[in-house]
Design a protein around this motif. Structure first.
Motif, mmCIF file in Angstrom:
data_model
loop_
_atom_site.group_PDB
_atom_site.id
_atom_site.type_symbol
_atom_site.label_atom_id
_atom_site.label_comp_id
_atom_site.label_asym_id
_atom_site.label_seq_id
_atom_site.Cartn_x
_atom_site.Cartn_y
_atom_site.Cartn_z
ATOM 1 N N ALA A 1 6.139 -24.232 13.529
ATOM 2 C CA ALA A 1 5.668 -25.190 12.520
ATOM 3 C C ALA A 1 6.794 -26.131 12.096
ATOM 4 C CB ALA A 1 5.120 -24.433 11.311
ATOM 5 N N SER A 2 8.024 -25.576 11.967
ATOM 6 C CA SER A 2 9.170 -26.401 11.593
ATOM 7 C C SER A 2 9.488 -27.435 12.678
ATOM 8 C CB SER A 2 10.388 -25.505 11.354
ATOM 9 O OG SER A 2 11.531 -26.279 11.069
ATOM 10 N N TYR B 1 7.439 -28.559 14.922
ATOM 11 C CA TYR B 1 6.348 -29.537 14.972
ATOM 12 C C TYR B 1 6.494 -30.575 13.859
ATOM 13 C CZ TYR B 1 1.704 -31.584 14.774
ATOM 14 O OH TYR B 1 0.663 -32.476 14.740
ATOM 15 N N GLU B 2 6.900 -30.114 12.674
ATOM 16 C CA GLU B 2 7.090 -31.046 11.555
ATOM 17 C C GLU B 2 8.216 -32.029 11.873
ATOM 18 O OE1 GLU B 2 7.544 -30.911 6.675
ATOM 19 O OE2 GLU B 2 8.104 -29.162 7.870
ATOM 20 N N ASN B 3 9.309 -31.515 12.442
ATOM 21 C CA ASN B 3 10.415 -32.401 12.827
ATOM 22 C C ASN B 3 9.963 -33.431 13.858
ATOM 23 O OD1 ASN B 3 11.966 -30.843 11.153
ATOM 24 N ND2 ASN B 3 13.114 -29.825 12.790
ATOM 25 N N ASN C 1 6.991 -34.505 14.386
ATOM 26 C CA ASN C 1 6.027 -35.432 13.789
ATOM 27 C C ASN C 1 6.757 -36.541 13.021
ATOM 28 O OD1 ASN C 1 3.329 -36.226 13.277
ATOM 29 N ND2 ASN C 1 3.422 -35.325 11.234
ATOM 30 N N VAL C 2 7.821 -36.164 12.284
ATOM 31 C CA VAL C 2 8.608 -37.159 11.550
ATOM 32 C C VAL C 2 9.323 -38.096 12.526
ATOM 33 C CG1 VAL C 2 10.565 -37.480 9.984
ATOM 34 C CG2 VAL C 2 8.901 -35.657 9.549
ATOM 35 N N ILE D 1 15.077 -30.524 8.857
ATOM 36 C CA ILE D 1 14.594 -30.270 7.495
ATOM 37 C C ILE D 1 15.199 -28.955 7.027
ATOM 38 C CG2 ILE D 1 12.581 -29.869 6.035
ATOM 39 C CD1 ILE D 1 10.957 -31.549 7.998
ATOM 40 N N LEU E 1 15.140 -33.703 3.948
ATOM 41 C CA LEU E 1 14.979 -34.219 5.299
ATOM 42 C C LEU E 1 16.248 -34.973 5.692
ATOM 43 C CD1 LEU E 1 11.758 -35.908 6.652
ATOM 44 C CD2 LEU E 1 13.995 -36.839 7.218
ATOM 45 N N TRP F 1 7.436 -39.546 3.092
ATOM 46 C CA TRP F 1 7.386 -38.091 3.304
ATOM 47 C C TRP F 1 7.427 -37.284 2.008
ATOM 48 C CZ3 TRP F 1 5.594 -37.311 7.819
ATOM 49 C CH2 TRP F 1 5.889 -38.183 8.864
#
Length: 649
Positions: free
Chosen positions: A569-570, A572-574, A576-577, A602, A607, A635
């Motif tokens: 998840a981490s 994927y979040e990175n 995505n940003v 993150i 961030l 964000w």
């Protein structure tokens, strides 16, 4: 019963007809009058009451028949010796298809009265004539009397409807399929086995069952062709259904659930009555006797029939019975309850068990290979060389004890589990010690790309481990694919994360130890868990015996999946940003700015973003503050930016 011939036709014949068939009977008489043929009309019921009396009046009988009544005349002709000509009352039925009778009534009448009968084989089942086929048990084939079956060749839509009905009928059989212990006896051999169904093919040589065979069928070869269905599990039956639907003429092997017997006499004996269908007519008996009588009846056949079925005397039986379950243990098992997966018998996995038990032990060569593979992997990590690391993966012997512990879990074999766990622990300890010592000796302290790529495992790594566990277990169970094990070892990469953890231990880097250690644990648990399920699917233990091992496996995979899911998840979040920032245009003091080479991290809600700005002059401090403000609004969190500059002229 003396008679001559005139212009290729019989001089005299009996015409047997049901009541109220006068229009067709009138056409027969018109033809006979034209060709000077003497006819004697007899109603069907009257003839069947005293066949011997009427048969003495002429040696040839023309019968007006349906698909259901033709067999009576064949039976009588075999006993009394008269020849037959058939005129179908309804055109387009199975009888016309099997015997290639003309669709035009005038042509059918001409053929029936010709003085050119041919002796054909006759199949009898429990003293009844079999015209098309006999079906026993639960088969994926349709009843021959169903309208879907009878009309399947009338149009493309009817044919598609036939196959859809066949598929539905097959799927419905899954809930009631049952294997029955039987004894199959030919003139020369006897087989004790268990079957779910059987199809004996006489004239219906184009049926779905016949298309499963890897040979052509003739109805004039002194033998009856029998297709025996004997799946050893529900999964094998489903595979057989799929084969039935997509069978091609180019396929030269029988499906694994099918056997083929071609013989003159076959008896099927069971302890309980068996349900079977003789040309669609339901019957029941605990003893079914099939016997073929060569050249037993003379019938007028068309030229199309002669071209399709060349008469030949085949005096040899064909026995393709390798797929028949013949072990007493196997027969008892599937007759009691057809398992979902095929269960391997002791004779099937004795050699595998010996190999697994040996793999669980800590041999000197195991320790030597662990040291060598750890040295090669550690040096490859320092050199940032993928080729060297791949060599270490091939050398690594860890796969064998992991497969062994999977078998121990599946079969609840405590000794194998303990011995395998010790071997794995010793191997891991040797790898850690070797790589940590090398980390202390080698002066380079750079974290290379090969090292950094192994400290952030995610669910994707678990997926790789599971796939490799399936491949590894299958390779161990199938000697023919054992040569593929090096490829499996390369794919799963057990030693590199072990050595990265060892390097972190030598450097005192806790983050490196924890990240690489999690990846190593992911690989170990994923391979072992997938191997357990693979061995279960291959039948190396019943589900009830494997229940405890399955619970342990599921618990371990569930536990290891939690931190992997968080890491995924981490990441994927990175990602995505990074993607959003790279695609976005920023307007800073009336200047259009697009960032390149973006890297995002993150940590604790903050961030951190580093990127390059390409242009003719660098961004001002005010523009960077404006960029930071826009990112924070986008964000909804604190953002720390690092912006580099690359000149473009």
């Amino acid at each position: 019963m003396e008679q001559g011939t005139k212009m290729g036709f019989f001089n005299k014949a009996l015409v047997i007809h049901p009541k109220e068939q006068y229009p067709l009977l009138s056409r027969i008489h018109s033809f006979a009058l034209t060709h000077d043929i003497e006819l004697i009309d007899i109603e069907e019921d009257e003839f069947l009451e005293r066949p011997g009396h009427y048969a003495d009046q002429a040696g040839h009988i023309v019968a007006l028949v349906t698909d259901q009544t033709a067999s009576r005349y064949i039976d009588l002709a075999k006993t009394m010796g008269f020849s037959l000509g058939f005129v179908p009352i309804h055109s387009g039925g199975p009888l016309a298809s099997w015997f290639k009778l003309p669709k035009d009534p005038e042509q059918a009448i001409r053929l029936a009265l010709e003085d050119d009968p041919e002796a054909i084989d006759v199949l009898r089942c429990n003293d009844e004539v079999v015209m098309g086929m006999l079906m026993l048990g639960e088969t994926p084939f349709l009843n021959q009397r169903s309208s879907t079956y009878l009309r399947r060749e009338q149009s493309l839509w009817r044919f598609i409807l036939y196959w859809l009905s066949l598929l539905w009928h097959s799927i419905r059989n899954l809930v009631r399929i049952k294997a029955t212990a039987v004894t199959l006896t030919t003139e020369k051999k006897e087989f004790k086995t268990a079957i779910t169904g059987l199809v004996a093919i006489e004239n219906d040589v184009d049926c779905a069952a016949a298309r499963l065979l890897d040979t052509s069928i003739s109805v004039q070869d002194n033998r009856v062709s029998v297709v025996v269905m004997s799946p050893k599990s529900i999964v094998q039956y489903i595979a057989f259904l799929l084969t039935t639907l997509r069978r091609r003429a180019s396929q030269k092997r029988l499906p694994s659930a099918i056997s083929y017997i071609k013989t003159r006499v076959l008896s099927i004996q069971a302890r309980e009555p068996l349900k079977y269908y003789l040309d669609g007519k339901k019957r029941k008996s605990d003893h079914i006797h099939l016997e073929l009588f060569p050249r037993a009846v003379r019938i007028n056949m068309s030229e199309a029939y002669h071209q399709r079925h060349e008469a030949k005397d085949d005096n040899k039986d064909t026995m393709k019975v390798e797929n028949l379950p013949q072990s007493a243990e196997r027969i008892a098992m599937i007759a009691r309850h057809l398992p979902f997966f095929t269960h391997a018998l002791e004779e099937d996995f004795r050699e595998l068990f010996l190999q697994v038990r040996d793999s669980a032990k800590t041999h000197p060569h195991y320790l030597a290979l662990m040291v060598l593979s750890s040295v090669v992997a550690t040096l490859g990590l320092f050199l940032n060389s993928a080729a060297v690391i791949i060599g270490a993966m091939v050398l690594a012997p860890l796969m064998a004890p992991i497969i062994a512990i999977a078998m121990g879990l599946l079969r609840s074999d405590r000794n194998i589990m303990i011995q395998s766990a010790k071997t794995i622990a010793i191997g891991v300890a040797v790898g850690l010690l070797t790589s940590s010592l090398l980390a202390l000796v080698v002066p380079m302290k750079d974290v290379t790309l090969e090292i950094s790529s192994r400290v952030q495992p995610t669910l994707l790594d678990l997926g790789v481990a599971i796939a490799c566990g399936v491949a590894g277990a299958y390779a161990y169970a199938r000697a023919s694919v054992m040569r593929s094990l090096p490829g499996v070892a390369i794919a799963v990469a057990l030693v590199p994360p072990l050595c990265v953890a060892g390097i972190g231990l030598g450097w005192g880097n806790i983050a490196m130890i924890s990240g690489a250690g999690l990846l190593l644990l992911t690989n170990l648990v994923g391979i072992a868990g997938a191997a357990v399920l693979t061995f279960l699917a291959l039948g190396y233990a019943p589900v009830m015996r494997a229940r405890r091992g399955l619970v342990v496996t599921a618990s371990l995979i569930g536990a290891i999946a939690i931190p992997l899911a968080v890491a995924f998840a981490s990441i994927y979040e990175n990602w995505n940003v990074e993607r959003d920032t790279q695609q976005r245009l920023f307007f800073l003091d009336n200047q259009e700015v697009q960032l390149k080479n973006i890297s995002v991290t993150i940590s604790q809600g903050t961030l951190y973003l580093s990127a390059d700005h390409i242009g003719t002059e660098p961004l001002t401090t005010a523009q960077i503050r404006a960029l930071k403000s826009q990112l924070e609004q986008r964000w909804d969190r604190e953002v720390i930016v690092e912006i580099g500059f690359r000149h473009r002229l």
